[in-house]
Design a protein around this motif. Structure first.
Motif, PDB file in Angstrom:
ATOM      1  N   GLY A 104      26.976 -40.325   7.693  1.00 19.11           N
ATOM      2  CA  GLY A 104      26.407 -38.457   7.616  1.00 19.11           C
ATOM      3  C   GLY A 104      27.161 -37.936   9.709  1.00 19.11           C
ATOM      4  O   GLY A 104      27.664 -36.666   8.450  1.00 19.11           O
ATOM      5  N   SER A 132      18.404 -38.034  -3.599  1.00 22.07           N
ATOM      6  CA  SER A 132      20.075 -38.082  -4.410  1.00 22.07           C
ATOM      7  C   SER A 132      21.832 -37.333  -3.821  1.00 22.07           C
ATOM      8  O   SER A 132      22.368 -37.551  -3.793  1.00 22.07           O
ATOM      9  CB  SER A 132      20.626 -38.568  -5.951  1.00 22.07           C
ATOM     10  N   THR A 133      20.675 -36.009  -4.669  1.00 19.60           N
ATOM     11  CA  THR A 133      21.421 -34.520  -4.084  1.00 19.60           C
ATOM     12  C   THR A 133      22.113 -34.908  -2.909  1.00 19.60           C
ATOM     13  O   THR A 133      24.034 -33.785  -3.127  1.00 19.60           O
ATOM     14  CB  THR A 133      20.929 -33.457  -3.984  1.00 19.60           C
ATOM     15  N   GLY A 134      21.990 -35.032  -1.888  1.00 20.74           N
ATOM     16  CA  GLY A 134      22.998 -35.190   0.066  1.00 20.74           C
ATOM     17  C   GLY A 134      23.997 -35.559  -0.367  1.00 20.74           C
ATOM     18  O   GLY A 134      24.972 -35.161  -0.234  1.00 20.74           O
ATOM     19  N   GLU A 135      23.961 -36.624  -0.953  1.00 19.59           N
ATOM     20  CA  GLU A 135      25.607 -37.516  -1.324  1.00 19.59           C
ATOM     21  C   GLU A 135      25.920 -36.887  -2.397  1.00 19.59           C
ATOM     22  O   GLU A 135      27.656 -36.995  -2.064  1.00 19.59           O
ATOM     23  CB  GLU A 135      24.812 -39.359  -1.206  1.00 19.59           C
ATOM     24  N   THR A 137      21.095 -34.120   6.567  1.00 20.32           N
ATOM     25  CA  THR A 137      20.214 -33.417   5.160  1.00 20.32           C
ATOM     26  C   THR A 137      19.605 -34.448   4.438  1.00 20.32           C
ATOM     27  O   THR A 137      18.064 -33.055   4.010  1.00 20.32           O
ATOM     28  CB  THR A 137      21.765 -33.732   4.276  1.00 20.32           C
ATOM     29  N   THR A 138      19.405 -35.303   4.788  1.00 18.14           N
ATOM     30  CA  THR A 138      17.833 -36.044   3.574  1.00 18.14           C
ATOM     31  C   THR A 138      16.955 -35.933   4.221  1.00 18.14           C
ATOM     32  O   THR A 138      15.971 -35.726   4.183  1.00 18.14           O
ATOM     33  CB  THR A 138      17.996 -37.868   4.061  1.00 18.14           C
ATOM     34  N   ALA A 186      28.891 -41.193  -4.335  1.00 16.37           N
ATOM     35  CA  ALA A 186      28.256 -40.972  -4.097  1.00 16.37           C
ATOM     36  C   ALA A 186      26.997 -42.199  -3.522  1.00 16.37           C
ATOM     37  O   ALA A 186      26.923 -43.008  -4.064  1.00 16.37           O
ATOM     38  CB  ALA A 186      26.885 -40.366  -4.534  1.00 16.37           C
ATOM     39  N   SER A 204      27.768 -40.829   3.250  1.00 14.21           N
ATOM     40  CA  SER A 204      26.014 -40.151   3.040  1.00 14.21           C
ATOM     41  C   SER A 204      25.595 -38.996   3.248  1.00 14.21           C
ATOM     42  O   SER A 204      27.453 -38.756   3.356  1.00 14.21           O
ATOM     43  CB  SER A 204      26.037 -40.639   4.502  1.00 14.21           C
ATOM     44  N   ALA A 205      25.228 -38.498   3.365  1.00 16.91           N
ATOM     45  CA  ALA A 205      24.616 -37.249   3.531  1.00 16.91           C
ATOM     46  C   ALA A 205      24.887 -36.535   4.260  1.00 16.91           C
ATOM     47  O   ALA A 205      25.489 -37.035   5.487  1.00 16.91           O
ATOM     48  CB  ALA A 205      23.355 -36.786   3.319  1.00 16.91           C
ATOM     49  N   SER A 235      23.612 -45.688   2.132  1.00 21.58           N
ATOM     50  CA  SER A 235      24.935 -46.571   2.408  1.00 21.58           C
ATOM     51  C   SER A 235      25.846 -47.082   2.361  1.00 21.58           C
ATOM     52  O   SER A 235      26.762 -47.703   1.196  1.00 21.58           O
ATOM     53  CB  SER A 235      25.504 -44.954   2.257  1.00 21.58           C
ATOM     54  N   SER A 294      28.308 -34.228  -0.313  1.00 20.17           N
ATOM     55  CA  SER A 294      29.229 -34.819   0.651  1.00 20.17           C
ATOM     56  C   SER A 294      30.495 -35.270  -0.367  1.00 20.17           C
ATOM     57  O   SER A 294      31.582 -35.202  -0.220  1.00 20.17           O
ATOM     58  CB  SER A 294      28.760 -35.518   1.479  1.00 20.17           C
TER      59      SER A 294
END
Ligand code: ASP
Ligand code: MG
Length: 410
Positions: free
Chosen positions: A10, A71-74, A46-47, A134, A41-42, A153, A77
């Motif tokens: 991250g 899951s959207t964080g990853e 973010t997570t 991701a 990673s995000a 991750s 990126s």
């Protein structure tokens, strides 16, 4: 031409500049003629932010929705890194866990990978593209999105390396490698050139934050060499692999600490078969991890039973054992939140006696009281007062000669 999986944490992708920096590093590996799969990673925290946001909406967010959210964080990126690579002339494509074929159990929040079908990844690599996957996510039979647990991750990267039969897995973060102890509390800590899966697994499971234990475990099972290094410079990192050399002079490999411990003592438990099962079953069902359990020998048919949990789990653990305490007719419980565990790890312990005696003597000399002890073949762990962690770690680091490891070896 080798197939290489790289993973960036991250911090390494926390803003646009850093993402561009990662793209340059990926490009340089690709330019040497390697097939490159990148796991990210995000961005930054973010997570954590997504979790906080969910809790603003409701107290107990639905697990399925939580996983989809996290899951959207990853995804963010991954897409940004693909753009950065295209921008410098390298064909790249980002894939979600589902698109990458990462199947998991249907257990939200901490799913395990059950299989990987890398068809799409291979198809993209064959087109000459860098493939960005991701991290931290997969999908169930029902096509629901799952996440692999915090820090997952790393596991994605090692699992993909195994499935793709990659030459190695390179894992980049903001730390330069694996150290003999946390350099923030032991200035003399040395970076290790290499370490075995078993030793790394013990260090990671007992508090060394550098690598997710599940990822190390997978690396060992599938024999994936994992190279840990910094994404911010080109300093030599640490290789985690199967045949790390036995350290010279039978030194320890490292010391891990974890200052986030609490213990619960159940008092006056009747000493008969089934008691431990009755106490601990509800905690296991609630997925609370206990890592040290000590039962005293009983006097006149009753005994005390002590176990440790992460501080954050203490409240829940007590809630879970209380009914059993009542039912069994035990006297009650006490708890202590201000504990830490400190562990010395080294495979030399298997062959050489005397590590325990030296460790206890050292702790005695700095006046640290040992509350509980647990060991494995290659690890000795003492539960101590939290305020003494720094003194204890420094003293052990010195006593076992880790301060004086030669820089190159270390
Ligand atoms: N983004 C997830 C987390 O912060 C997974 C990871 O970083 O590996 O836990
Ligand atoms: Mg993270």
């Amino acid at each position: 031409m080798a197939r290489i999986v790289q993973k960036y944490g991250g911090t390494s992708v926390s803003n646009a500049d850093r993402i561009r920096n990662v793209a340059q590093r990926v490009l340089s590996t690709r330019s040497k003629g390697n097939d490159v799969v990148v796991v990210v990673s995000a961005m930054g925290d973010t997570t954590d932010h997504l979790i906080a946001l969910a809790h603003q909406i409701c107290k107990n967010p639905d697990e399925r929705e939580m996983d989809l959210l996290l899951s959207t964080g990853e995804l963010v990126s991954s897409a940004l890194l693909a753009m950065a690579l295209r921008n410098i002339g390298q064909e790249a494509v980002s894939l979600s866990g589902l698109q990458a074929g990462i199947k998991t159990e249907a257990r939200f929040g901490r799913a395990r990978i059950t299989s990987i079908d890398p068809k799409r990844i291979i198809k993209e690599l064959d087109k000459g593209r860098v493939v960005i996957v991701a991290g931290f996510q997969g999908f169930t039979d029902e096509l629901d999105v799952t996440t692999l647990g915090r820090g997952g991750s790393d596991t994605t990267a090692v699992a993909l390396s195994a499935s793709l039969e990659a030459a190695r897995c390179e894992r980049f973060t903001d730390v330069e490698g694996v150290y003999t102890a946390d350099p923030r509390i032991v200035p003399e800590a040395r970076k290790l050139k290499d370490i075995s899966y078993d030793e790394m697994l013990e260090l990671a499971s007992y508090g060394a934050k550098v690598m997710h234990p599940r990822a190390v475990e997978l690396g060992g099972v599938y024999n994936v060499p994992i190279f840990v290094a910094s994404s911010f410079n080109s300093a030599p990192g640490t290789l985690i692999h199967g045949d790390a050399l036995m350290e010279p002079g039978n030194k320890l490999r490292g010391i891990a600490h974890d200052s986030d411990m609490a213990k619960v003592t159940v008092l006056g438990v009747p000493d008969r078969p089934g008691v431990a099962a009755a106490l601990f079953e509800p905690m296991c069902a609630a997925q609370i991890r206990m890592d040290t359990i000590v039962q005293n020998t009983s006097t006149s048919g009753v005994t005390d039973l002590t176990f440790t949990v992460a501080q954050g789990d203490l409240h829940k653990a007590i809630q879970k054992v209380e009914p059993a305490i009542k039912e069994l007719g035990a006297k009650g419980w006490t708890s202590d939140e201000k504990l830490a565990k400190i562990s010395i790890v080294g495979s030399a312990m298997k062959k050489t006696p005397g590590y325990a005696a030296r460790a206890f003597q050292t702790l005695y000399e700095v006046g640290v009281n040992i509350e509980m002890l647990t060991t494995s073949e290659i690890r000795i762990t003492a539960i101590i007062d939290k305020t003494r962690v720094v003194d204890a770690t420094r003293a052990l680091h010195k006593a076992f000669g880790l301060d004086s490891l030669d820089k190159d070896q270390g």
